[in-house]
Design a protein around this motif. Sequence first.
Motif, PDB file in Angstrom:
ATOM      1  N   PRO A  14       0.811  -1.228   0.000  1.00  0.00           N
ATOM      2  CA  PRO A  14       0.000   0.000   0.000  1.00  0.00           C
ATOM      3  C   PRO A  14       0.837   1.267   0.000  1.00  0.00           C
ATOM      4  O   PRO A  14       1.878   1.333   0.659  1.00  0.00           O
ATOM      5  N   ASN A  15       0.371   2.258  -0.744  1.00  0.00           N
ATOM      6  CA  ASN A  15       1.020   3.570  -0.725  1.00  0.00           C
ATOM      7  C   ASN A  15       0.704   4.285   0.583  1.00  0.00           C
ATOM      8  O   ASN A  15      -0.398   4.146   1.127  1.00  0.00           O
ATOM      9  N   LEU A  16       1.669   5.052   1.035  1.00  0.00           N
ATOM     10  CA  LEU A  16       1.476   5.846   2.254  1.00  0.00           C
ATOM     11  C   LEU A  16       1.075   7.270   1.873  1.00  0.00           C
ATOM     12  O   LEU A  16       1.348   7.724   0.752  1.00  0.00           O
ATOM     13  N   LEU A  17       0.444   7.959   2.803  1.00  0.00           N
ATOM     14  CA  LEU A  17       0.096   9.357   2.562  1.00  0.00           C
ATOM     15  C   LEU A  17       1.337  10.247   2.659  1.00  0.00           C
ATOM     16  O   LEU A  17       1.385  11.310   2.057  1.00  0.00           O
ATOM     17  N   ASN A  18       2.310   9.797   3.470  1.00  0.00           N
ATOM     18  CA  ASN A  18       3.525  10.581   3.721  1.00  0.00           C
ATOM     19  C   ASN A  18       3.202  11.973   4.248  1.00  0.00           C
ATOM     20  O   ASN A  18       3.630  12.987   3.684  1.00  0.00           O
ATOM     21  N   ILE A  19       2.438  12.015   5.307  1.00  0.00           N
ATOM     22  CA  ILE A  19       2.077  13.289   5.940  1.00  0.00           C
ATOM     23  C   ILE A  19       2.413  13.213   7.424  1.00  0.00           C
ATOM     24  O   ILE A  19       2.555  12.109   7.975  1.00  0.00           O
ATOM     25  N   SER A  73      -4.296   2.806   9.888  1.00  0.00           N
ATOM     26  CA  SER A  73      -4.243   1.414   9.408  1.00  0.00           C
ATOM     27  C   SER A  73      -4.368   1.371   7.892  1.00  0.00           C
ATOM     28  O   SER A  73      -4.892   2.299   7.268  1.00  0.00           O
ATOM     29  N   TYR A  74      -3.881   0.250   7.315  1.00  0.00           N
ATOM     30  CA  TYR A  74      -3.977   0.035   5.867  1.00  0.00           C
ATOM     31  C   TYR A  74      -4.807  -1.215   5.583  1.00  0.00           C
ATOM     32  O   TYR A  74      -4.777  -1.744   4.481  1.00  0.00           O
ATOM     33  N   CYS A  75      -5.522  -1.697   6.605  1.00  0.00           N
ATOM     34  CA  CYS A  75      -6.276  -2.939   6.446  1.00  0.00           C
ATOM     35  C   CYS A  75      -7.502  -2.945   7.364  1.00  0.00           C
ATOM     36  O   CYS A  75      -7.369  -3.165   8.577  1.00  0.00           O
ATOM     37  N   ASP A  92     -12.006   0.787  -5.496  1.00  0.00           N
ATOM     38  CA  ASP A  92     -12.712  -0.408  -5.000  1.00  0.00           C
ATOM     39  C   ASP A  92     -12.299  -0.764  -3.571  1.00  0.00           C
ATOM     40  O   ASP A  92     -13.141  -1.039  -2.725  1.00  0.00           O
ATOM     41  N   SER A  93     -10.981  -0.767  -3.334  1.00  0.00           N
ATOM     42  CA  SER A  93     -10.503  -1.175  -1.996  1.00  0.00           C
ATOM     43  C   SER A  93     -11.051  -0.250  -0.929  1.00  0.00           C
ATOM     44  O   SER A  93     -11.463  -0.699   0.148  1.00  0.00           O
ATOM     45  N   ALA A  94     -11.065   1.061  -1.209  1.00  0.00           N
ATOM     46  CA  ALA A  94     -11.539   2.038  -0.222  1.00  0.00           C
ATOM     47  C   ALA A  94     -12.996   1.753   0.130  1.00  0.00           C
ATOM     48  O   ALA A  94     -13.373   1.741   1.309  1.00  0.00           O
ATOM     49  N   LEU A  95     -13.821   1.495  -0.875  1.00  0.00           N
ATOM     50  CA  LEU A  95     -15.244   1.266  -0.581  1.00  0.00           C
ATOM     51  C   LEU A  95     -15.486  -0.107   0.031  1.00  0.00           C
ATOM     52  O   LEU A  95     -16.277  -0.251   0.974  1.00  0.00           O
ATOM     53  N   PHE A 106      -8.089   5.027   7.877  1.00  0.00           N
ATOM     54  CA  PHE A 106      -7.781   3.866   7.025  1.00  0.00           C
ATOM     55  C   PHE A 106      -7.401   4.368   5.642  1.00  0.00           C
ATOM     56  O   PHE A 106      -8.169   5.095   5.011  1.00  0.00           O
ATOM     57  N   VAL A 107      -6.187   3.986   5.207  1.00  0.00           N
ATOM     58  CA  VAL A 107      -5.622   4.572   3.981  1.00  0.00           C
ATOM     59  C   VAL A 107      -5.663   3.545   2.846  1.00  0.00           C
ATOM     60  O   VAL A 107      -5.085   2.452   2.967  1.00  0.00           O
ATOM     61  N   PHE A 108      -6.337   3.887   1.759  1.00  0.00           N
ATOM     62  CA  PHE A 108      -6.405   3.008   0.571  1.00  0.00           C
ATOM     63  C   PHE A 108      -6.189   3.866  -0.678  1.00  0.00           C
ATOM     64  O   PHE A 108      -7.138   4.219  -1.374  1.00  0.00           O
ATOM     65  N   ILE A 109      -4.935   4.241  -0.928  1.00  0.00           N
ATOM     66  CA  ILE A 109      -4.651   5.166  -2.033  1.00  0.00           C
ATOM     67  C   ILE A 109      -3.709   4.533  -3.062  1.00  0.00           C
ATOM     68  O   ILE A 109      -2.831   5.194  -3.601  1.00  0.00           O
ATOM     69  N   GLY A 110      -3.912   3.266  -3.297  1.00  0.00           N
ATOM     70  CA  GLY A 110      -3.130   2.599  -4.333  1.00  0.00           C
ATOM     71  C   GLY A 110      -1.920   1.866  -3.787  1.00  0.00           C
ATOM     72  O   GLY A 110      -1.675   1.841  -2.568  1.00  0.00           O
TER      73      GLY A 110
END
Length: 322
Positions: A130-135, A147-149, A169-172, A249-253
């Motif tokens: 998973p990509n991080l937001l890096n913030i 979390s990423y899951c 899709d993953s986010a929803l 929850f982060v789902f950005i690719g």
Amino acid sequence: MELNLTNLQTNQPQSHTKIEDVIVLGAGPAGLSAALYAARAELSPLVLTGMSLGGQASLTHSIENYPGFPDGVGGSELGELFQKQAERFGARYEYDSVTDVDFSKHPFIIKTYSQEFKTRSVIISTGASPNLLNIPGEKSLTGRGVSYCGTCDGWFFKEKKVVVVGGGDSALEEGLFLTRFASSVTVIHRRDQLRAGKILQTRAADNPKMNFIWNSVVKEIQGEAAVTGVVLENVLTGEQSVFPTDGVFVFIGHTPNTEMFRNKVDMDEHGYIFANSKMETSRPGIFAAGEVMDSTFKQVVVSAGMGAAAAIQATRFLEENE
Ligand SMILES: Cc1cc2nc3c(=O)[nH]c(=O)nc-3n(C[C@H](O)[C@H](O)[C@H](O)COP(=O)(O)OP(=O)(O)OC[C@H]3O[C@@H](n4cnc5c(N)ncnc54)[C@H](O)[C@@H]3O)c2cc1C
């Protein structure tokens, strides 16, 4: 398996003298399908699993679009079934991660944290992460509300407010799963439309616990011991606001796990390995399958199919080069 025990005393990787026919790197749908096909070709494949047996598929609660399961199947259950099926025909598993490879000479060399293997062919199926937001706040609060899951961590958010970052899709899928636990799930998306499929969009719109904040990005995650809120920025107006939440929850690719193969096989600027329709990479004897080389489909069934194709082609390669 023969071990070079002298290396145990020198902290050097244990160097195996046996030359494997095929080593499969990764144990997601692509790697485990490759292992099944290679095992049924009596190649006794060795699978280096990395950190996650079952891969990304095992992170999701339910998979509804893998053929053969009309009522859906649990992600981790599907991974276990893949693993067992390959094992039944002779696949072997090492719970270790690849750190370096030498594809410049034959047999190829695969290094992990503690071992070194030689092999006549390789199937790369190390998938993506998973990509991080890096913030600010993201790293320090991971495991404390970030979390990423959703499937793994949703349970910790019973009757709490969470946000989901992303619009695919993953986010929803994960957001909908989180509504089982959380009192509200707010999807934060940088655009004013979702990328997710229509069925998921309808389900999300119909779910009373799901809310949406459009045209917004998360600039910071706030909290000391645990997440307390996120700083949002409206991308149209530049206006910033604090949105209180207990979880993010982060789902950005995803980014392909191919760093250790850089300059060893050809890849594009994003790190996706180039492979042709026979799953052959730029180096004969090295094959790639699944999300390491597929930036388009990103589905269990597609990765599994590619894994099978890679193993069939590796078998032919070994026969032709015996
Ligand atoms: C939350 C979520 C929900 C999803 N839902 C669905 C769905 O409903 N339907 C669907 O079809 N798809 C779904 N997907 C996508 C699907 O899971 C992936 O497309 C699929 O898992 C990709 O398979 P893969 O084998 O190519 O890679 P991955 O699943 O990424 O597996 C990679 C494997 O490589 C291993 N690895 C990584 N680095 C190393 C290393 N250095 N050394 C050794 N091994 C390594 C990992 O441990 C893992 O075993 C979902 C994904 C996510 C994240």
